[in-house]
Design a protein around this motif. Sequence first.
Motif, PDB file in Angstrom:
ATOM      1  N   TYR A 180      35.620  27.796  32.254  1.00 22.66           N
ATOM      2  CA  TYR A 180      35.227  29.248  31.391  1.00 22.66           C
ATOM      3  C   TYR A 180      33.639  29.981  31.684  1.00 22.66           C
ATOM      4  CZ  TYR A 180      39.171  29.109  28.916  1.00 22.66           C
ATOM      5  OH  TYR A 180      40.404  29.078  28.815  1.00 22.66           O
ATOM      6  N   ILE A 181      33.196  28.319  31.692  1.00 18.85           N
ATOM      7  CA  ILE A 181      30.875  29.068  32.011  1.00 18.85           C
ATOM      8  C   ILE A 181      31.214  29.229  33.387  1.00 18.85           C
ATOM      9  CG2 ILE A 181      30.410  26.856  31.545  1.00 18.85           C
ATOM     10  CD1 ILE A 181      28.646  29.695  30.687  1.00 18.85           C
ATOM     11  N   ASN A 182      31.545  28.554  33.923  1.00 15.31           N
ATOM     12  CA  ASN A 182      31.254  28.437  35.793  1.00 15.31           C
ATOM     13  C   ASN A 182      32.077  29.681  36.677  1.00 15.31           C
ATOM     14  OD1 ASN A 182      29.548  25.330  35.626  1.00 15.31           O
ATOM     15  ND2 ASN A 182      31.729  24.730  35.658  1.00 15.31           N
ATOM     16  N   ASP A 183      33.468  29.907  35.951  1.00 18.69           N
ATOM     17  CA  ASP A 183      33.981  31.516  36.565  1.00 18.69           C
ATOM     18  C   ASP A 183      32.575  32.311  36.535  1.00 18.69           C
ATOM     19  OD1 ASP A 183      35.773  32.625  37.783  1.00 18.69           O
ATOM     20  OD2 ASP A 183      36.071  33.342  36.000  1.00 18.69           O
ATOM     21  N   MET A 184      32.606  32.777  35.083  1.00 14.98           N
ATOM     22  CA  MET A 184      31.690  33.760  34.736  1.00 14.98           C
ATOM     23  C   MET A 184      30.514  34.191  34.928  1.00 14.98           C
ATOM     24  SD  MET A 184      32.670  36.141  32.709  1.00 14.98           S
ATOM     25  CE  MET A 184      33.167  35.806  30.645  1.00 14.98           C
TER      26      MET A 184
ATOM     27  N   GLN B 132      46.150  33.789  26.253  1.00 17.42           N
ATOM     28  CA  GLN B 132      45.647  34.052  28.037  1.00 17.42           C
ATOM     29  C   GLN B 132      46.518  34.014  28.544  1.00 17.42           C
ATOM     30  OE1 GLN B 132      41.233  31.624  27.991  1.00 17.42           O
ATOM     31  NE2 GLN B 132      43.749  30.321  28.208  1.00 17.42           N
ATOM     32  N   TYR B 133      47.884  33.147  27.947  1.00 19.62           N
ATOM     33  CA  TYR B 133      49.603  33.674  29.336  1.00 19.62           C
ATOM     34  C   TYR B 133      49.690  34.570  28.945  1.00 19.62           C
ATOM     35  CZ  TYR B 133      53.782  32.124  30.938  1.00 19.62           C
ATOM     36  OH  TYR B 133      54.658  31.974  31.887  1.00 19.62           O
ATOM     37  N   TYR B 134      49.827  35.962  27.922  1.00 20.67           N
ATOM     38  CA  TYR B 134      50.064  37.200  27.755  1.00 20.67           C
ATOM     39  C   TYR B 134      49.573  37.345  29.292  1.00 20.67           C
ATOM     40  CZ  TYR B 134      52.213  36.856  23.283  1.00 20.67           C
ATOM     41  OH  TYR B 134      53.225  36.043  22.612  1.00 20.67           O
ATOM     42  N   ILE B 135      48.062  37.876  28.790  1.00 25.36           N
ATOM     43  CA  ILE B 135      47.319  38.396  29.946  1.00 25.36           C
ATOM     44  C   ILE B 135      47.687  37.748  31.803  1.00 25.36           C
ATOM     45  CG2 ILE B 135      44.850  39.124  30.894  1.00 25.36           C
ATOM     46  CD1 ILE B 135      43.932  37.818  28.022  1.00 25.36           C
ATOM     47  N   GLN B 136      48.106  36.367  31.619  1.00 27.35           N
ATOM     48  CA  GLN B 136      48.213  36.050  32.633  1.00 27.35           C
ATOM     49  C   GLN B 136      50.273  36.282  33.213  1.00 27.35           C
ATOM     50  OE1 GLN B 136      48.233  31.453  32.634  1.00 27.35           O
ATOM     51  NE2 GLN B 136      49.459  32.078  33.881  1.00 27.35           N
ATOM     52  N   LYS B 137      50.535  36.996  32.702  1.00 24.35           N
ATOM     53  CA  LYS B 137      51.975  36.942  32.691  1.00 24.35           C
ATOM     54  C   LYS B 137      52.148  38.736  32.861  1.00 24.35           C
ATOM     55  CE  LYS B 137      54.327  35.866  28.730  1.00 24.35           C
ATOM     56  NZ  LYS B 137      55.462  35.816  27.794  1.00 24.35           N
ATOM     57  N   THR B 156      42.911  32.719  36.543  1.00 25.43           N
ATOM     58  CA  THR B 156      40.893  32.491  36.425  1.00 25.43           C
ATOM     59  C   THR B 156      40.631  34.376  35.855  1.00 25.43           C
ATOM     60  OG1 THR B 156      40.860  31.384  38.456  1.00 25.43           O
ATOM     61  CG2 THR B 156      39.482  32.671  37.526  1.00 25.43           C
ATOM     62  N   TYR B 157      41.312  34.943  36.154  1.00 29.20           N
ATOM     63  CA  TYR B 157      41.300  36.516  35.699  1.00 29.20           C
ATOM     64  C   TYR B 157      41.799  36.561  33.815  1.00 29.20           C
ATOM     65  CZ  TYR B 157      40.037  38.737  40.047  1.00 29.20           C
ATOM     66  OH  TYR B 157      38.863  38.794  40.760  1.00 29.20           O
ATOM     67  N   ALA B 158      42.825  35.423  33.629  1.00 26.82           N
ATOM     68  CA  ALA B 158      43.020  35.527  32.667  1.00 26.82           C
ATOM     69  C   ALA B 158      42.118  34.794  31.542  1.00 26.82           C
ATOM     70  CB  ALA B 158      44.715  35.186  32.223  1.00 26.82           C
ATOM     71  N   LYS B 159      41.748  34.207  31.600  1.00 19.99           N
ATOM     72  CA  LYS B 159      40.472  32.966  31.489  1.00 19.99           C
ATOM     73  C   LYS B 159      39.396  34.092  31.032  1.00 19.99           C
ATOM     74  CE  LYS B 159      40.618  28.731  32.004  1.00 19.99           C
ATOM     75  NZ  LYS B 159      40.549  27.274  32.969  1.00 19.99           N
ATOM     76  N   ARG B 160      38.813  34.627  32.657  1.00 22.22           N
ATOM     77  CA  ARG B 160      37.917  35.391  32.670  1.00 22.22           C
ATOM     78  C   ARG B 160      37.166  36.050  31.736  1.00 22.22           C
ATOM     79  NH1 ARG B 160      35.951  37.964  37.838  1.00 22.22           N
ATOM     80  NH2 ARG B 160      36.595  35.817  38.665  1.00 22.22           N
ATOM     81  N   ILE B 161      38.785  37.386  31.396  1.00 17.49           N
ATOM     82  CA  ILE B 161      39.400  38.127  30.403  1.00 17.49           C
ATOM     83  C   ILE B 161      38.932  38.069  29.297  1.00 17.49           C
ATOM     84  CG2 ILE B 161      40.236  40.158  29.764  1.00 17.49           C
ATOM     85  CD1 ILE B 161      41.453  40.698  32.690  1.00 17.49           C
ATOM     86  N   PHE B 162      39.435  36.905  28.883  1.00 17.47           N
ATOM     87  CA  PHE B 162      39.456  36.292  27.544  1.00 17.47           C
ATOM     88  C   PHE B 162      38.179  36.008  26.931  1.00 17.47           C
ATOM     89  CE2 PHE B 162      40.993  33.765  23.855  1.00 17.47           C
ATOM     90  CZ  PHE B 162      41.905  34.789  23.231  1.00 17.47           C
ATOM     91  N   ALA B 163      37.511  35.929  27.368  1.00 20.22           N
ATOM     92  CA  ALA B 163      35.898  34.843  27.469  1.00 20.22           C
ATOM     93  C   ALA B 163      35.175  35.983  26.997  1.00 20.22           C
ATOM     94  CB  ALA B 163      35.894  33.315  28.816  1.00 20.22           C
TER      95      ALA B 163
END
Lengths: 201, 201
Positions: A180-184, B132-137, B156-163
């Motif tokens: 998370y932090i690395n990608d951000m 996160q899986y919702y966003i990914q889907k 990757t994008y789902a995780k970044r968006i969620f964070a």
Amino acid sequence: MKGKAALTTDFIVETVAPIFNKNGYYGTSLSHLTKATGLTKGAIYGNFKNKEDIAFAAFEFNVDVVVEKIKADLADITDGVGQLYALFNFYRKYRMHTIAIGGCPIINIGVDANHQNDNLLHKVQEVIERLQYYIQKMIVLGQDQGTIKSDINAVTYAKRIFASIEGAMFMTATMNDESYINDMMDHIDNLVKTELEINSH
Amino acid sequence: MKGKAALTTDFIVETVAPIFNKNGYYGTSLSHLTKATGLTKGAIYGNFKNKEDIAFAAFEFNVDVVVEKIKADLADITDGVGQLYALFNFYRKYRMHTIAIGGCPIINIGVDANHQNDNLLHKVQEVIERLQYYIQKMIVLGQDQGTIKSDINAVTYAKRIFASIEGAMFMTATMNDESYINDMMDHIDNLVKTELEINSH
DNA sequence: AATAAAATATACCGATTGGTATAATTTATG
DNA sequence: CATAAATTATACCAATCGGTATATTTTATT
């Protein structure tokens, strides 16, 4: 005048700072503090007025630990863009640096103090304002040095960058996943490069 | 079979859910719960095994409140890109929707449970994985529908968006400043438009 | 080394903590 | 309407909470 007590006060703060950071105010009891320090309640209350004052000192200590490390990383960098990238690199290794104190004090105490302790919350807010202002100044410096576009809003970007970092750190801490932090930080690197920097080509 | 008790159980959960969300586990005492519900400890312990089980139910209730509102906002949207934008619009009004329960339960309980209650932390982690899986889907749906680039990494994008969303919500809650979440959703809107969507021109 | 001052330990305080056994009260069933 | 079962209230428990008065020990001063 007060040689021993000042040292003891510092020792208490250093020792209990990670406990307050991990467990929060109500999750930390006096018995935690006596056990961790090896001191008695009498000694602790000889150095602090009450539990709340220990929590204040613990938060400030934890913040100082992080801020000092940031300052060390940025000490020799004089250009705004370089300072920004160095700051982002610091946060890539943030977890490594702060896992000993139990993670980011701003998130931990910010959440803990909200709805619970207004005085502590105000201290968190002050620290956030201060750190955000550092980022803002780096952007303005870059603008003064002609490397960052003059029409971008430094306050808006400083707030967005700070929020992004905090979110990624929360996710990394909660999910135990450094991606998370690395990608951000990759993303923010790219943001600075594409939206803030003036392309020299 | 158990008519009254089931209703009472629900009533307790609804009533105490905001208290646990605001004050955390150790910041919430049985006297908080009896005072808020008007019930006695006997009644509460007739419906729950212990305090921890009430905290579990409270967290799940708070998450459900939010998830149901998201589902309502996305009910009629069948394209992935549209779902993403609708989700982002939901978070613009997130504070309004959740100020009654004391803010985002994922941040609040995620921070509170970390270093304190592993069982509760695991529940938070499961909810994060699910959302996160919702966003990914949604991203994958957009790719299947030919509106989102096929080479981008949905995880990757789902995780970044969620964070990013969590970070902005933390900042908005801690600083009492809605500009954090509003600006972040503008930024993510733009991210989807420029990095994810296939330009039709 | 004697003494004053500072710092720490001991022992205690009332209040509150989460939890439970039991009694009283509702509710459902015949 | 009586009775059994389910539910809630009362009264209590030991343990712990944050905090303090006082005694003891350690430190600094002469």
